[in-house]
Each structure stands twice: as structure tokens, then as C-alpha cells.
Motif scaffolding. Structure first.
Motif, short mmCIF file in Angstrom:
data_model
loop_
_atom_site.label_atom_id
_atom_site.label_comp_id
_atom_site.label_asym_id
_atom_site.label_seq_id
_atom_site.Cartn_x
_atom_site.Cartn_y
_atom_site.Cartn_z
N ARG A 1 -5.57 -85.55 33.89
CA ARG A 1 -6.32 -85.77 32.82
C ARG A 1 -7.09 -84.46 32.34
O ARG A 1 -7.27 -83.62 33.16
CB ARG A 1 -7.40 -86.87 33.30
CG ARG A 1 -6.62 -88.10 33.73
CD ARG A 1 -7.70 -89.11 34.39
NE ARG A 1 -6.98 -89.87 35.32
CZ ARG A 1 -6.27 -90.97 35.22
NH1 ARG A 1 -5.75 -91.21 34.13
NH2 ARG A 1 -5.85 -91.69 36.18
N THR B 1 1.84 -96.96 31.27
CA THR B 1 0.47 -96.90 32.15
C THR B 1 1.07 -98.21 33.06
O THR B 1 1.45 -99.35 32.44
CB THR B 1 -0.84 -97.07 31.73
OG1 THR B 1 -1.79 -97.59 32.73
CG2 THR B 1 -0.69 -97.88 30.33
N ASP C 1 -1.26 -99.87 34.16
CA ASP C 1 -2.46 -100.87 33.71
C ASP C 1 -1.91 -102.05 32.53
O ASP C 1 -2.78 -102.95 32.34
CB ASP C 1 -3.52 -100.33 33.31
CG ASP C 1 -4.16 -99.28 34.24
OD1 ASP C 1 -3.77 -99.58 35.56
OD2 ASP C 1 -5.06 -98.29 33.97
N MET D 1 -4.97 -102.51 41.24
CA MET D 1 -5.43 -101.61 40.33
C MET D 1 -5.54 -102.12 38.90
O MET D 1 -5.20 -103.24 38.65
CB MET D 1 -4.38 -100.42 40.23
CG MET D 1 -4.70 -99.29 41.23
SD MET D 1 -3.84 -97.68 40.80
CE MET D 1 -4.60 -96.67 42.11
N GLY D 2 -5.69 -101.43 37.72
CA GLY D 2 -5.83 -101.92 36.82
C GLY D 2 -6.89 -101.36 35.97
O GLY D 2 -7.42 -101.66 34.82
N GLU E 1 -9.23 -104.18 40.70
CA GLU E 1 -10.31 -103.10 40.94
C GLU E 1 -11.52 -103.20 39.92
O GLU E 1 -12.59 -102.83 40.13
CB GLU E 1 -9.77 -101.73 40.93
CG GLU E 1 -9.09 -101.33 39.61
CD GLU E 1 -8.60 -99.96 39.87
OE1 GLU E 1 -8.96 -99.22 40.68
OE2 GLU E 1 -7.88 -99.37 38.82
N HIS F 1 -2.94 -96.40 45.27
CA HIS F 1 -1.75 -95.73 44.71
C HIS F 1 -0.41 -96.12 45.22
O HIS F 1 0.44 -95.61 44.35
CB HIS F 1 -2.13 -94.23 44.83
CG HIS F 1 -3.43 -93.89 44.08
ND1 HIS F 1 -4.67 -93.85 44.64
CD2 HIS F 1 -3.31 -93.25 43.08
CE1 HIS F 1 -5.31 -93.56 43.47
NE2 HIS F 1 -4.72 -93.09 42.60
O1 F6P Z 1 -4.61 -95.83 34.92
C1 F6P Z 1 -3.82 -95.90 36.03
C2 F6P Z 1 -4.75 -95.96 37.21
O2 F6P Z 1 -3.76 -96.14 38.24
C3 F6P Z 1 -5.62 -97.19 37.06
O3 F6P Z 1 -5.13 -98.41 37.47
C4 F6P Z 1 -6.75 -96.67 38.09
O4 F6P Z 1 -7.81 -96.88 37.93
C5 F6P Z 1 -6.62 -95.00 37.96
O5 F6P Z 1 -5.35 -94.91 37.28
C6 F6P Z 1 -6.90 -94.38 39.26
O6 F6P Z 1 -6.78 -92.98 38.72
P1 F6P Z 1 -6.69 -91.72 39.67
O7 F6P Z 1 -5.12 -91.62 40.14
O8 F6P Z 1 -6.89 -90.72 38.80
O9 F6P Z 1 -7.47 -91.89 40.97
#
Ligand code: F6P
Length: 319
Positions: free
Chosen positions: A71, A125, A127, A169-170, A222, A249
Motif C-alpha cells: 500500500r 481483492t 473482499d 476477513m473483509g 472482521e 491471512h
Molecule cells: O483487503 C484485503 C484484506 O485482506 C482485508 O480483508 C483485510 O482487512 C486487510 O486486507 C488486511 O490487510 P493487511 O494484509 O495489510 O494486514
């Protein structure tokens, strides 16, 4: 002509299949392709490498992204955009294919506005929270991964007559939870878009118990916040034995399903067709069984709606 391809934001299974489709369809159409490494960071720091037909061989089945992803908050600043512009000009790119979610598309739109480079988005994604498409690359794989885990949890839950709260997740949305909940046969699905109280969760468990249901799986997104408070509430207010699992993850990795690979291949191909047609600020998407294109501006502005019918159905089937 030459285009760049970048994977940005959280990775999703099927991103590699999309890169492969973009590269192979572009090259066979006479367009050179370079890969931008580590998301938009690759643009601000000029991490660019040429991609060939062979360099994307043997990746269709791999989770993650061979281009890596991060990111990149710097792209939200004028300095970051300027640096990205310098890289785009230096590498003589005529277009950019962005594979990611709506946050990545906002970055793409900002780039197009600041630099004038045509940007085409490919939604990817786990999500599935991107407006303008029924489905994103990686969603189906994540649903299946969560499902396999919950099927295993159910075995032990049934042996011990337990309640399980399983967090999926989501981010702040409940698309993954609804699809996983319905297909896993969850008794209760908790998502941020639909209000609930912890007492109502306990009441439902009691009702299920009266109906003779000895095991209940609660799928909690989440996005509802700390899912452990659901566990604590059940533990202190009812006599049910309850356990907590956060899938985390694990849902982001693994070999993409056939569906994720198929969508990725169709999206990648269509993205190049759009570029060749001179399109700008568009995203490819899926509506029903048709591959469509949508304005990136619309995608970034509109909040995708939860399918409340599907949510309700999950509840009705949980009797
Ligand atoms: O956007 C995908 C996602 O896996 C979400 O479901 C989750 O909230 C976020 O990314 C987690 O991000 P990171 O891998 O940066 O902790």
C-alpha cells in the motif's frame, strides 16, 4: 506502444493469472509490457522490469503476486504523483493496467488526472467490495479457503456440541462473510452492514438449542470489530460451550480456484482490448455472465450493496 502493469493493495489469489493474461494478450496484439514492482512504490522509485511471454509462464496456479504489492500512501501526495509521472515518462508508458481494489483505483484515477496516462482497472481483492462488478479476482478462492477451514471446525464442533465464532476477513464490509456463512451452513452471520445485538445472538442460540441443534457456527466479519466480545458474551450469558477462531491471512493465500483464474484471464484480456480501443479511466467487471466495463469514477464513488436476500436466505436455511 508500451503499457505498465501493477498489482496494488492487498494481494488476491488470481492476480498472477491476470498478469499473465495482460502480458500475453498485449504482446500478441503488438503492445510491449513492463511490470511495476511493489505496487505504486515501483512508480515512485522506478522499479520497472520488462515482461515477456515466457516471464509469465508457470504462474497461473500461484497465489500472491509475482510483481509484489504494497500500500503506497505517498501516491496520495503531489510529490508522490510527480515521482510516478517521472517514472511513467522515463519508461515511455502509454497506459497503466492497475490490478487491485478500489483504493488502488483511486490512486490510478489520481495518476490519470495528474499525468494524463490512460488507466484501466482490473478488480482483484478477496473482499469483493468493489462497485461495478459482481465479483473480484480472488474472492472465490478466499470463500473456498474459509469454507474448507470451517468444514474442519464443524467436525470438532459437532463432536463436542460446541458453538464456534469464526472470524473472516473483509475489511469493513461483509461480502466474504455472507458468502462463506451461506455456503458453510452457518447458523448466524454477523456483518457490519446489518445491525445486531449480542443479546440477540444469545437468544438465537437458545432457540436453536430448543430446536435440537447441538452445534452452531457463527461466521463473523472482521468489520464488526473485536469478534472476541461475541465469544465472551455467549460464555457469560449462556450455558453453551464456545470457542473462537480467527482465519486471518490464510484466506489471502493459496492456489486460485478455477473460477478466480477464469475471471482473471477474461478481465486481463478485456483490459487490453479496452486500452487498444483508446479507453481511459475504465474498470473491467463481471455482470451476470458478461464481462463489462465501468467508469473508474463510478467505481470509486459508489458503495457496493450487500445482497440482503442472500443474507436472509442463509438465516432461513439455518433452521
Ligand atoms: O483487503 C484485503 C484484506 O485482506 C482485508 O480483508 C483485510 O482487512 C486487510 O486486507 C488486511 O490487510 P493487511 O494484509 O495489510 O494486514
Amino acid at each position: 506502444m508500451k503499457i505498465g502493469v501493477v498489482t496494488s493493495g492487498g494481494d488476491a489469489p488470481g492476480m498472477n493469472a491476470a498478469i499473465r493474461a495482460v502480458v500475453r494478450y498485449a504482446i500478441s496484439s503488438g503492445v510491449d509490457v513492463v511490470g511495476v514492482e511493489r505496487g505504486y512504490n515501483g512508480l515512485t522509485t522506478n522499479q520497472i522490469r520488462p515482461l515477456s511471454l515466457r516471464s509469465v509462464g508457470g504462474i497461473i496456479h500461484l497465489g500472491g503476486t509475482v510483481l509484489k504489492s504494497v500500500r503506497c500512501p505517498e501516491l496520495r501526495t503531489p510529490e508522490g504523483l510527480e515521482k510516478a509521472g517521472t517514472t511513467l515518462r522515463k519508461n515511455e508508458l502509454d497506459g497503466l493496467i492497475v490490478i487491485g481494489g478500489d483504493g488502488s483505483f483511486r490512486g490510478g484515477l489520481a495518476l490519470q488526472t495528474a499525468i494524463g496516462i490512460p488507466v484501466i482497472g482490473i478488480p482483484a481483492t478477496i473482499d469483493n467490495d468493489v462497485a461495478g462488478t459482481d465479483e473480484t479476482i480472488g474472492f472465490d478462492t478466499a470463500v473456498n479457503t474459509a469454507l474448507q477451514a470451517i468444514d474442519k471446525i464443524r467436525d470438532t464442533a459437532q463432536s463436542h456440541d460446541r458453538v464456534f465464532v469464526v472470524e473472516v476477513m473483509g475489511r469493513e464490509r461483509g461480502f466474504l462473510a455472507v458468502a462463506v456463512g451461506l455456503t458453510a451452513g452457518a447458523g448466524i452471520i454477523l456483518i457490519p452492514e446489518i445491525e445486531f445485538t449480542l443479546d440477540s445472538v444469545c437468544r438465537k442460540l437458545t432457540l436453536y438449542d430448543e430446536w435440537g441443534k447441538t452445534t452452531t457456527i457463527i461466521v463473523a466479519a472482521e468489520g464488526i470489530g473485536d469478534t472476541y466480545r461475541v465469544v465472551e458474551h455467549i460464555r457469560t450469558r449462556t450455558r453453551f460451550e464456545v470457542r473462537h477462531t480467527i482465519l486471518g491471512h490464510v484466506q489471502r493465500g493459496g492456489s486460485p480456484t478455477a473460477r478466480s483464474r477464469l475471471i482473471a484471464s477474461l478481465f486481463g484480456t478485456r483490459a487490453i482490448e479496452l486500452f487498444l480501443d483508446g479507453a481511459q479511466s475504465k474498470m473491467v467487471g463481471l455482470k451476470g455472465n458478461t464481462i463489462i466495463s465501468e467508469d473508474l469514477e463510478y467505481v470509486c464513488r459508489v458503495r457496493k450493496r450487500i445482497d440482503r436476500k442472500m443474507y436472509k436466505l442463509a438465516g432461513e436455511l439455518a433452521v
